[in-house]
Scaffold this motif. Structure first.
Motif, PDB file in Angstrom:
ATOM      1  N   GLU A  91      29.272  49.674  33.511  1.00  0.00           N
ATOM      2  CA  GLU A  91      28.416  50.679  32.884  1.00  0.00           C
ATOM      3  C   GLU A  91      28.869  52.082  33.224  1.00  0.00           C
ATOM      4  O   GLU A  91      28.637  53.029  32.467  1.00  0.00           O
ATOM      5  N   ALA A  92      29.549  52.224  34.368  1.00  0.00           N
ATOM      6  CA  ALA A  92      29.899  53.558  34.846  1.00  0.00           C
ATOM      7  C   ALA A  92      31.310  53.990  34.491  1.00  0.00           C
ATOM      8  O   ALA A  92      31.600  55.190  34.443  1.00  0.00           O
ATOM      9  N   ARG A  93      32.210  53.009  34.238  1.00  0.00           N
ATOM     10  CA  ARG A  93      33.614  53.407  34.081  1.00  0.00           C
ATOM     11  C   ARG A  93      34.407  52.333  33.349  1.00  0.00           C
ATOM     12  O   ARG A  93      33.987  51.170  33.248  1.00  0.00           O
ATOM     13  N   THR A  94      35.556  52.749  32.866  1.00  0.00           N
ATOM     14  CA  THR A  94      36.569  51.849  32.319  1.00  0.00           C
ATOM     15  C   THR A  94      37.778  51.925  33.241  1.00  0.00           C
ATOM     16  O   THR A  94      38.294  53.012  33.521  1.00  0.00           O
ATOM     17  N   VAL A  95      38.234  50.767  33.726  1.00  0.00           N
ATOM     18  CA  VAL A  95      39.305  50.730  34.716  1.00  0.00           C
ATOM     19  C   VAL A  95      40.471  49.927  34.152  1.00  0.00           C
ATOM     20  O   VAL A  95      40.316  48.767  33.761  1.00  0.00           O
ATOM     21  N   ASP A  96      41.642  50.550  34.104  1.00  0.00           N
ATOM     22  CA  ASP A  96      42.866  49.854  33.732  1.00  0.00           C
ATOM     23  C   ASP A  96      43.494  49.297  35.001  1.00  0.00           C
ATOM     24  O   ASP A  96      43.637  50.005  36.006  1.00  0.00           O
ATOM     25  N   ALA A  97      43.873  48.028  34.963  1.00  0.00           N
ATOM     26  CA  ALA A  97      44.384  47.379  36.166  1.00  0.00           C
ATOM     27  C   ALA A  97      45.651  46.599  35.865  1.00  0.00           C
ATOM     28  O   ALA A  97      45.842  46.096  34.750  1.00  0.00           O
ATOM     29  N   ASP A  98      46.494  46.500  36.881  1.00  0.00           N
ATOM     30  CA  ASP A  98      47.685  45.664  36.766  1.00  0.00           C
ATOM     31  C   ASP A  98      47.325  44.189  36.900  1.00  0.00           C
ATOM     32  O   ASP A  98      48.051  43.325  36.396  1.00  0.00           O
ATOM     33  N   ALA A  99      46.228  43.911  37.579  1.00  0.00           N
ATOM     34  CA  ALA A  99      45.733  42.543  37.710  1.00  0.00           C
ATOM     35  C   ALA A  99      44.252  42.595  38.039  1.00  0.00           C
ATOM     36  O   ALA A  99      43.757  43.567  38.615  1.00  0.00           O
ATOM     37  N   VAL A 100      43.542  41.532  37.661  1.00  0.00           N
ATOM     38  CA  VAL A 100      42.115  41.409  37.950  1.00  0.00           C
ATOM     39  C   VAL A 100      41.865  40.040  38.569  1.00  0.00           C
ATOM     40  O   VAL A 100      42.328  39.026  38.044  1.00  0.00           O
ATOM     41  N   VAL A 101      41.161  40.020  39.690  1.00  0.00           N
ATOM     42  CA  VAL A 101      40.712  38.779  40.295  1.00  0.00           C
ATOM     43  C   VAL A 101      39.217  38.648  40.023  1.00  0.00           C
ATOM     44  O   VAL A 101      38.425  39.481  40.477  1.00  0.00           O
ATOM     45  N   VAL A 102      38.838  37.633  39.259  1.00  0.00           N
ATOM     46  CA  VAL A 102      37.431  37.401  38.950  1.00  0.00           C
ATOM     47  C   VAL A 102      36.881  36.431  39.993  1.00  0.00           C
ATOM     48  O   VAL A 102      37.269  35.259  40.045  1.00  0.00           O
ATOM     49  N   ALA A 103      36.025  36.939  40.843  1.00  0.00           N
ATOM     50  CA  ALA A 103      35.423  36.163  41.930  1.00  0.00           C
ATOM     51  C   ALA A 103      33.910  36.184  41.808  1.00  0.00           C
ATOM     52  O   ALA A 103      33.190  36.233  42.806  1.00  0.00           O
ATOM     53  N   ALA A 104      33.424  36.174  40.587  1.00  0.00           N
ATOM     54  CA  ALA A 104      31.993  36.203  40.317  1.00  0.00           C
ATOM     55  C   ALA A 104      31.402  34.803  40.413  1.00  0.00           C
ATOM     56  O   ALA A 104      32.117  33.816  40.637  1.00  0.00           O
ATOM     57  N   ASP A 105      30.082  34.690  40.252  1.00  0.00           N
ATOM     58  CA  ASP A 105      29.438  33.388  40.242  1.00  0.00           C
ATOM     59  C   ASP A 105      29.977  32.564  39.080  1.00  0.00           C
ATOM     60  O   ASP A 105      30.568  33.111  38.139  1.00  0.00           O
ATOM     61  N   PRO A 106      29.822  31.228  39.098  1.00  0.00           N
ATOM     62  CA  PRO A 106      30.469  30.396  38.094  1.00  0.00           C
ATOM     63  C   PRO A 106      30.152  30.765  36.646  1.00  0.00           C
ATOM     64  O   PRO A 106      31.055  30.830  35.804  1.00  0.00           O
ATOM     65  N   ARG A 107      28.908  31.024  36.335  1.00  0.00           N
ATOM     66  CA  ARG A 107      28.554  31.306  34.947  1.00  0.00           C
ATOM     67  C   ARG A 107      29.139  32.641  34.488  1.00  0.00           C
ATOM     68  O   ARG A 107      29.638  32.759  33.362  1.00  0.00           O
ATOM     69  N   THR A 108      29.105  33.640  35.366  1.00  0.00           N
ATOM     70  CA  THR A 108      29.703  34.926  35.025  1.00  0.00           C
ATOM     71  C   THR A 108      31.214  34.806  34.923  1.00  0.00           C
ATOM     72  O   THR A 108      31.840  35.399  34.030  1.00  0.00           O
ATOM     73  N   GLU A 114      18.082  28.344  42.174  1.00  0.00           N
ATOM     74  CA  GLU A 114      18.376  27.449  41.056  1.00  0.00           C
ATOM     75  C   GLU A 114      19.826  27.003  41.070  1.00  0.00           C
ATOM     76  O   GLU A 114      20.148  25.861  40.751  1.00  0.00           O
ATOM     77  N   PHE A 115      20.743  27.894  41.435  1.00  0.00           N
ATOM     78  CA  PHE A 115      22.166  27.544  41.497  1.00  0.00           C
ATOM     79  C   PHE A 115      22.623  27.749  42.941  1.00  0.00           C
ATOM     80  O   PHE A 115      23.126  28.788  43.313  1.00  0.00           O
ATOM     81  N   ALA A 116      22.410  26.723  43.769  1.00  0.00           N
ATOM     82  CA  ALA A 116      22.826  26.785  45.163  1.00  0.00           C
ATOM     83  C   ALA A 116      24.256  26.286  45.337  1.00  0.00           C
ATOM     84  O   ALA A 116      24.994  26.771  46.189  1.00  0.00           O
ATOM     85  N   GLN A 117      24.641  25.284  44.552  1.00  0.00           N
ATOM     86  CA  GLN A 117      25.997  24.739  44.530  1.00  0.00           C
ATOM     87  C   GLN A 117      26.293  24.281  43.111  1.00  0.00           C
ATOM     88  O   GLN A 117      25.372  24.012  42.332  1.00  0.00           O
ATOM     89  N   PHE A 118      27.569  24.146  42.790  1.00  0.00           N
ATOM     90  CA  PHE A 118      27.879  23.413  41.567  1.00  0.00           C
ATOM     91  C   PHE A 118      27.898  21.924  41.902  1.00  0.00           C
ATOM     92  O   PHE A 118      28.222  21.514  43.024  1.00  0.00           O
ATOM     93  N   ALA A 119      27.486  21.112  40.942  1.00  0.00           N
ATOM     94  CA  ALA A 119      27.424  19.664  41.159  1.00  0.00           C
ATOM     95  C   ALA A 119      28.823  19.110  41.390  1.00  0.00           C
ATOM     96  O   ALA A 119      29.786  19.527  40.738  1.00  0.00           O
ATOM     97  N   GLN A 120      28.928  18.154  42.314  1.00  0.00           N
ATOM     98  CA  GLN A 120      30.231  17.595  42.675  1.00  0.00           C
ATOM     99  C   GLN A 120      30.233  16.065  42.585  1.00  0.00           C
ATOM    100  O   GLN A 120      30.361  15.367  43.591  1.00  0.00           O
ATOM    101  N   PRO A 121      30.100  15.532  41.367  1.00  0.00           N
ATOM    102  CA  PRO A 121      30.199  14.079  41.225  1.00  0.00           C
ATOM    103  C   PRO A 121      31.631  13.620  41.487  1.00  0.00           C
ATOM    104  O   PRO A 121      32.554  14.443  41.527  1.00  0.00           O
ATOM    105  N   PRO A 122      31.847  12.325  41.661  1.00  0.00           N
ATOM    106  CA  PRO A 122      33.205  11.842  41.906  1.00  0.00           C
ATOM    107  C   PRO A 122      34.173  12.293  40.813  1.00  0.00           C
ATOM    108  O   PRO A 122      33.862  12.230  39.620  1.00  0.00           O
ATOM    109  N   GLY A 123      35.327  12.762  41.235  1.00  0.00           N
ATOM    110  CA  GLY A 123      36.370  13.181  40.303  1.00  0.00           C
ATOM    111  C   GLY A 123      36.290  14.615  39.846  1.00  0.00           C
ATOM    112  O   GLY A 123      37.223  15.106  39.199  1.00  0.00           O
ATOM    113  N   VAL A 124      35.213  15.324  40.172  1.00  0.00           N
ATOM    114  CA  VAL A 124      35.050  16.684  39.654  1.00  0.00           C
ATOM    115  C   VAL A 124      36.163  17.605  40.124  1.00  0.00           C
ATOM    116  O   VAL A 124      36.608  18.494  39.379  1.00  0.00           O
TER     117      VAL A 124
END
Length: 426
Positions: A241-258, A368-378
């Motif tokens: 909301e505050a700025r536009t940033v040009d980057a050489d690389a971006v690491v997305v470390a947000a919550d899973p849905r984001t 509501e989202f404490a962990q992502f579900a981890q069934p066998p093979g996930v």
């Protein structure tokens, strides 16, 4: 990576670890965090003299990433006693590791909740997982925890009375339908290290990571959510909301849905496991010291942890703090009074010699989202750090497995991926 501009989205454990290693490598790193504090899912509030983590959380000191990324001595760690109290109406019994808690050897030997054969198999299982590392365990054939333990020959009594409530607390899945890989690796970690709380609360972990990232030269912008990440060839743009940033690389470390929304990577898991923690206060502590109490009778609550018996700083001098954990979606809808009553009823049944009329509600965390579900093979289908398009990378436990170990490891791996890719393009 000198003179490279790198943006990190999210100041949780993965984002902070990634930012530190990128800054250490010489990059100009800016972290954008939507909240007004660092930590992501690992946060703490202080209220009326109580230290209240966001849900019941602990630190496994044997995790390799924890040992690598943190100065554990400066966290002033307070440790739970090895083992647990198995509780049911009218009865409590101690089940511990005699190799790490010799003072409870007699109680453990005569514990009637599990058989002698189960105890011997537990020692054999400890030796089995102790010889394997994380990569080996998570590459092994998978199965539900319940099936795995039956295949090992453990009794239904052992599985129901001990493993179901104990691993219900770790995996948020008392049915034991979660991947046995999670069971094996956490069992290994508990055999080799401590389960502990920082004296100032679990938030001390991300705060230390943030300090290390800043010391390395990273900038952390709080209260600045990222609206979009776009790619144009070898460059990326981050919009807030505050700025536009040009980057050489971006690491997305947000919550899973984001993270899925910002990167378009469909393999980011978004099926949630929920939990509810009801924090309660007493005038006097529970009688069984620094051990977690497991509910062998039912899941209301699944377990009760005597927090201030472990870490006295978690409560005022004249009070004692308990954390009662409830599992499943139904608990999300329960009101504070219902959770408090269920906790009081359980304690009164476990301690018939005591009265708990003075048990008071302090706070409730409904997650509501404490962990992502981890069934066998996930874990076989989780995304890689390099899965997003262009110079965008993923960091989060959803690239490894749902844990502090997975989050911290993923942050380092994302930083290494950026570094390697930039070195190969030069």
């Amino acid at each position: 990576m000198d003179d490279l501009d790198i943006a990190v989205v999210g100041a949780g454990l993965a984002g902070l670890v990634s930012a530190r290693h990128l800054a250490d490598a010489g990059a100009d790193v800016t972290v954008f965090e939507r909240r007004d504090e660092v930590g992501g899912r690992v946060r703490t509030r202080h209220e009326d003299g109580f230290t209240l983590d966001r849900g019941f959380q602990v630190l496994f000191t044997a995790y390799p990433a924890v040992r690598r990324e943190l100065d554990l001595d400066s966290l002033d760690l307070q440790s739970f006693s090895p083992g647990t109290v198995i509780a049911r109406p009218g009865e409590r019994s101690v089940l511990s590791d005699p190799l790490r808690d010799p003072f409870s050897l007699t109680d453990s030997i005569f514990n009637r909740e599990v058989t002698t054969t189960d105890k011997l198999r537990t020692l054999a299982l400890r030796q089995h997982v102790g010889s394997r590392d994380e990569a080996d365990i998570f590459a092994s054939p998978d199965a539900p925890i319940d099936d795995y333990l039956h295949d090992w020959g453990f009794s239904a009594q052992y599985i129901d009375n001990f493993v179901a409530p104990f691993y219900g607390g770790i995996t948020l899945d008392r049915s034991l339908s979660t991947s046995k890989r999670v069971f094996e690796y956490t069992f290994k970690a508990m055999s080799e290290g401590r389960i502990a709380l920082p004296a100032e609360g679990m938030v001390a972990v991300p705060e230390q990571l943030a300090d290390r990232a800043r010391d390395a030269g990273a900038t952390i912008r709080l209260g600045e959510p990222v609206a979009s990440v776009t790619v144009d060839g070898d460059d990326a743009t981050v919009e807030t909301e505050a700025r536009t940033v040009d980057a050489d690389a971006v690491v997305v470390a947000a919550d899973p849905r984001t993270a899925r929304r910002l990167t378009g990577v469909a393999s980011v898991p978004t099926t949630a496991r929920s939990s509810v923690t009801c924090y309660c206060a007493l005038d006097t502590p529970l009688d069984d010291g620094r051990k977690i109490h497991l509910n062998a009778a039912d899941d209301r609550p699944n377990a009760v942890a005597p927090l201030s018996s472990v870490a006295p700083s978690y409560a005022p001098d004249d009070r004692h703090l308990l954390a009662a954990t409830f599992l499943g979606s139904e608990a999300l809808d329960a009101d504070d009074a219902e959770l408090l009553d269920a906790t009081r009823d359980a304690l009164e049944s476990w301690y018939p010699e005591r009265l708990f009329g003075g048990l008071e509600h302090v706070h409730t965390d409904r997650i509501e989202f404490a962990q992502f579900a981890q069934p066998p093979g996930v874990h076989d289908g989780l995304p890689d750090a390099r899965d997003p398009a262009g110079p965008v990378y993923l960091a989060g436990d959803y690239t490894a497995w749902s844990s502090i170990q997975g989050a911290m490891r993923s942050g380092r791996e994302a930083a290494e991926a950026v570094d390697d890719d930039r070195d190969s393009s030069d």
